[in-house]
Design a protein around this motif. Sequence first.
Motif, short mmCIF file in Angstrom:
data_model
loop_
_atom_site.label_atom_id
_atom_site.label_comp_id
_atom_site.label_asym_id
_atom_site.label_seq_id
_atom_site.Cartn_x
_atom_site.Cartn_y
_atom_site.Cartn_z
N ARG A 24 0.85 -1.19 0.00
CA ARG A 24 0.00 0.00 0.00
C ARG A 24 0.88 1.23 0.00
O ARG A 24 2.05 1.19 0.38
CB ARG A 24 -0.95 -0.01 1.19
CG ARG A 24 -0.26 0.11 2.52
CD ARG A 24 -1.27 0.15 3.66
NE ARG A 24 -0.58 -0.13 4.90
CZ ARG A 24 -1.03 -0.96 5.82
NH1 ARG A 24 -2.17 -1.57 5.67
NH2 ARG A 24 -0.34 -1.15 6.92
N ASP A 82 -3.08 5.20 2.49
CA ASP A 82 -4.31 4.43 2.67
C ASP A 82 -4.72 3.70 1.40
O ASP A 82 -5.73 2.99 1.40
CB ASP A 82 -5.46 5.34 3.11
CG ASP A 82 -5.26 5.89 4.51
OD1 ASP A 82 -4.56 5.24 5.30
OD2 ASP A 82 -5.81 6.97 4.81
N HIS A 83 -3.97 3.87 0.32
CA HIS A 83 -4.32 3.26 -0.97
C HIS A 83 -3.74 1.84 -1.05
O HIS A 83 -2.52 1.66 -1.03
CB HIS A 83 -3.81 4.12 -2.11
CG HIS A 83 -4.18 3.61 -3.46
ND1 HIS A 83 -5.48 3.66 -3.93
CD2 HIS A 83 -3.44 3.02 -4.41
CE1 HIS A 83 -5.50 3.11 -5.13
NE2 HIS A 83 -4.28 2.71 -5.45
#
Length: 105
Positions: free
Chosen positions: A74, A77-78
């Motif tokens: 990641r 937060d992606h």
Amino acid sequence: MLDAVDRTCEHEPITPGLKEIADSLRTQLGSLGLQSFGDKGDAFDPTLHDAVAHHVSSDADRLTCTHVLCPGYRVGDHLLRPAHVEVAGPPRSAWDPRLGHDTGN
């Protein structure tokens, strides 16, 4: 690319050149915010983990990652890729896969 380097480091003798390439790649990707995740013993989270195998453990009250086949990645937060894991826990009828734990049924 990172998966290929990690596999090579697991299965080949670590030479100074290979170590330098692996360290440099991890450093550069880390500076861009890339984080790997997924460790043995983590509580299973269906938003972060892709369970590829489920082993029944009658004394378990929740799903736990027992083997990480492929780490997740990641950036902030992606989510780029979920971790591919094997899990152990109660029989499937006893847990809610959305919650990752026993429902009390």
